[in-house]
Scaffold this active site. Structure first.
Site, PDB file in Angstrom:
ATOM      1  N   ASN A  11       3.398  -8.757  -6.310  1.00 47.48           N
ATOM      2  CA  ASN A  11       4.145  -9.985  -6.682  1.00 47.48           C
ATOM      3  C   ASN A  11       3.615 -11.139  -7.336  1.00 47.48           C
ATOM      4  O   ASN A  11       2.492 -11.619  -7.291  1.00 47.48           O
ATOM      5  CB  ASN A  11       4.966 -10.432  -6.278  1.00 47.48           C
ATOM      6  CG  ASN A  11       5.906  -9.065  -5.154  1.00 47.48           C
ATOM      7  OD1 ASN A  11       6.233  -8.547  -5.485  1.00 47.48           O
ATOM      8  ND2 ASN A  11       5.919  -8.617  -3.822  1.00 47.48           N
ATOM      9  N   LYS A  40       1.924  -8.022  -1.105  1.00 42.87           N
ATOM     10  CA  LYS A  40       1.244  -7.382  -0.250  1.00 42.87           C
ATOM     11  C   LYS A  40       0.290  -6.916  -0.472  1.00 42.87           C
ATOM     12  O   LYS A  40      -1.404  -7.119   0.392  1.00 42.87           O
ATOM     13  CB  LYS A  40       2.376  -6.970   0.912  1.00 42.87           C
ATOM     14  CG  LYS A  40       3.305  -8.048   1.888  1.00 42.87           C
ATOM     15  CD  LYS A  40       4.472  -7.394   3.367  1.00 42.87           C
ATOM     16  CE  LYS A  40       5.430  -8.000   2.849  1.00 42.87           C
ATOM     17  NZ  LYS A  40       4.843  -9.614   3.555  1.00 42.87           N
ATOM     18  N   ASN A  43      -2.185  -8.889  -2.646  1.00 45.07           N
ATOM     19  CA  ASN A  43      -3.079  -9.691  -1.488  1.00 45.07           C
ATOM     20  C   ASN A  43      -3.982  -9.395  -0.260  1.00 45.07           C
ATOM     21  O   ASN A  43      -5.241  -9.129  -0.043  1.00 45.07           O
ATOM     22  CB  ASN A  43      -2.321 -10.509  -0.508  1.00 45.07           C
ATOM     23  CG  ASN A  43      -0.958 -11.370  -1.543  1.00 45.07           C
ATOM     24  OD1 ASN A  43      -1.697 -11.669  -2.443  1.00 45.07           O
ATOM     25  ND2 ASN A  43      -0.641 -11.969  -0.674  1.00 45.07           N
ATOM     26  N   GLU A 138       6.650  -2.359   0.654  1.00 46.48           N
ATOM     27  CA  GLU A 138       6.623  -3.003  -0.537  1.00 46.48           C
ATOM     28  C   GLU A 138       7.197  -2.093  -1.429  1.00 46.48           C
ATOM     29  O   GLU A 138       7.298  -2.149  -2.892  1.00 46.48           O
ATOM     30  CB  GLU A 138       6.629  -4.123  -0.976  1.00 46.48           C
ATOM     31  CG  GLU A 138       6.726  -4.943  -0.234  1.00 46.48           C
ATOM     32  CD  GLU A 138       6.146  -6.788  -0.169  1.00 46.48           C
ATOM     33  OE1 GLU A 138       5.176  -7.035  -1.287  1.00 46.48           O
ATOM     34  OE2 GLU A 138       6.548  -7.920   0.310  1.00 46.48           O
ATOM     35  N   THR A 213      -0.113  -8.817  15.160  1.00 39.79           N
ATOM     36  CA  THR A 213      -0.946  -9.275  14.808  1.00 39.79           C
ATOM     37  C   THR A 213       0.422 -10.528  14.939  1.00 39.79           C
ATOM     38  O   THR A 213       1.634 -10.671  14.958  1.00 39.79           O
ATOM     39  CB  THR A 213      -1.245  -9.648  12.951  1.00 39.79           C
ATOM     40  OG1 THR A 213       0.625  -9.899  12.697  1.00 39.79           O
ATOM     41  CG2 THR A 213      -1.904  -9.033  12.882  1.00 39.79           C
ATOM     42  N   ASP A 246      -1.660 -10.600   5.591  1.00 38.29           N
ATOM     43  CA  ASP A 246      -2.573  -9.628   4.834  1.00 38.29           C
ATOM     44  C   ASP A 246      -3.568  -9.965   4.017  1.00 38.29           C
ATOM     45  O   ASP A 246      -4.809  -8.770   4.783  1.00 38.29           O
ATOM     46  CB  ASP A 246      -1.912  -9.473   3.040  1.00 38.29           C
ATOM     47  CG  ASP A 246      -0.591  -9.689   2.517  1.00 38.29           C
ATOM     48  OD1 ASP A 246       0.005  -8.970   3.845  1.00 38.29           O
ATOM     49  OD2 ASP A 246      -0.032 -10.401   2.463  1.00 38.29           O
TER      50      ASP A 246
HETATM   51  O1  RIB Z   1       2.734 -11.599   2.671  1.00 40.84           O
HETATM   52  C1  RIB Z   1       3.040 -12.201   1.408  1.00 40.84           C
HETATM   53  C2  RIB Z   1       3.197 -11.863   0.427  1.00 40.84           C
HETATM   54  O2  RIB Z   1       4.807 -11.125   0.261  1.00 40.84           O
HETATM   55  C3  RIB Z   1       4.004 -13.357  -0.781  1.00 40.84           C
HETATM   56  O3  RIB Z   1       2.599 -12.992  -1.869  1.00 40.84           O
HETATM   57  C4  RIB Z   1       4.168 -11.901  -1.572  1.00 40.84           C
HETATM   58  O4  RIB Z   1       4.219 -11.666  -2.825  1.00 40.84           O
HETATM   59  C5  RIB Z   1       5.634 -11.196  -0.438  1.00 40.84           C
HETATM   60  O5  RIB Z   1       4.847  -9.326  -0.969  1.00 40.84           O
END
Ligand code: RIB
Length: 296
Positions: A11, A40, A43, A138, A213, A246
């Site tokens: 994202n 997510k 990251n 996601e 977590t 993440d």
């Molecule tokens: O976990 C954080 C992430 O959740 C963000 O970077 C956003 O893009 C969402 O996906």
């Protein structure tokens, strides 16, 4: 070192800091607006790469400038993005409001909704038994579920980060060698209020082990015969928690790929997340291995 295979989202994060959450009809002055690489899945892939893991990611972005930015971020971190596709649908976008360090996120999934089982198959091409597979929520759930099954069948160690929380994900628990919910996700998946009860329920559903977590309270490592509280490691004031979970998950996978025990991997992951929250943004906040090792 084992390889890490990740199926997940990418994202573009549009992030702004606000003094409080506005009410309906209210216009509020914010600050520190930034456009940065998030999602997510991406990251976690970025965390794996920055922390020294051998990572390949599958997912989808649009043919737009946000997609360019996301691919560039992963590439410069050192991730293999040969199985990230470009689609006609726009890149996923996350609108993020940060108040007192905590984030609220609204998502437009865009190209993340185009990920298919063929992407999972392409990702796992060449994967060996004992390698690590990691995914989140996601992308379309049936794809995530089948990817976990497939990775399991091929003998990979499956790591499931059930975020963002979805009750239907309960079905995926039995394909998870390790599941990493936060407190809210644990409650939703297990239907139990207490931490221990929730972990027991996930084990009963078939998870191999659970790491919950808990933000500034650290994390809880839980499996049959093992209950270990891993403290949070503070590297300074927490100014933005976006992507902290993440970073934790990516760091955890890297240490597991290196052969570390669960508890040791969770300690390393706490350090990395502790550093990430002292910086703004998602991928740009993730520490390098050198930074994490220096801190340790
Ligand atoms: O976990 C954080 C992430 O959740 C963000 O970077 C956003 O893009 C969402 O996906």
């Amino acid at each position: 070192m084992k390889r890490i295979y990740l199926l997940g989202s990418l994202n573009c994060d549009l992030s702004i800091r606000a003094p409080y959450l506005p009410e309906r009809g209210e216009t509020l002055k914010g600050s520190d607006f930034m456009i940065n690489a998030g999602g997510k899945g991406a990251n976690q892939a970025c965390a794996c790469a920055k922390l020294g893991g051998k990572i390949r990611m599958a997912g989808a972005v649009g043919k737009d400038s946000f997609g360019d930015m996301l691919l560039a971020s992963l590439k410069s971190a050192g991730a293999d993005i040969s199985t990230v596709r470009r689609t006609e649908r726009n890149t996923g976008v996350a609108v993020i409001t940060v108040v007192d360090g905590d984030n609220r996120i609204i998502l437009d999934e865009g190209a993340n909704g185009e990920v298919t089982e063929a992407d999972a198959l392409a990702l796992l091409d060449g994967a060996q038994a004992g390698d690590i597979f990691v995914t989140q929520l996601e992308n379309p759930f049936p794809v995530v579920l089948n990817a976990l099954k497939l990775a399991r069948e091929r003998g990979l160690f499956t790591v499931f980060n059930p975020a963002p929380a979805k009750a239907e994900a309960r079905e995926a628990v039995k394909y998870s060698d390790l599941i990493t919910p936060n407190r809210k996700e644990l409650r939703l998946l297990s239907g139990k209020e207490g931490l221990d009860e929730g972990c027991e329920e996930l084990l009963a559903l078939g998870a191999g082990c659970v790491i919950v977590t808990l933000g500034e309270k650290g994390s809880l490592v839980y499996k049959r015969g093992v209950r270990l509280e891993v403290p949070c490691v503070s590297a300074g004031e927490a100014i933005d928690t976006t992507g902290a979970g993440d970073t934790f998950c990516g760091a955890l996978c890297v240490r597991l790929a290196e052969g570390a025990e669960l508890a040791e991997a969770a300690r390393f992951a706490s350090v990395c997340a502790g550093i990430a929250v002292t910086r703004r943004g998602a991928q740009i906040a993730i520490p390098t291995r050198e930074e994490a090792d220096r801190f340790l």
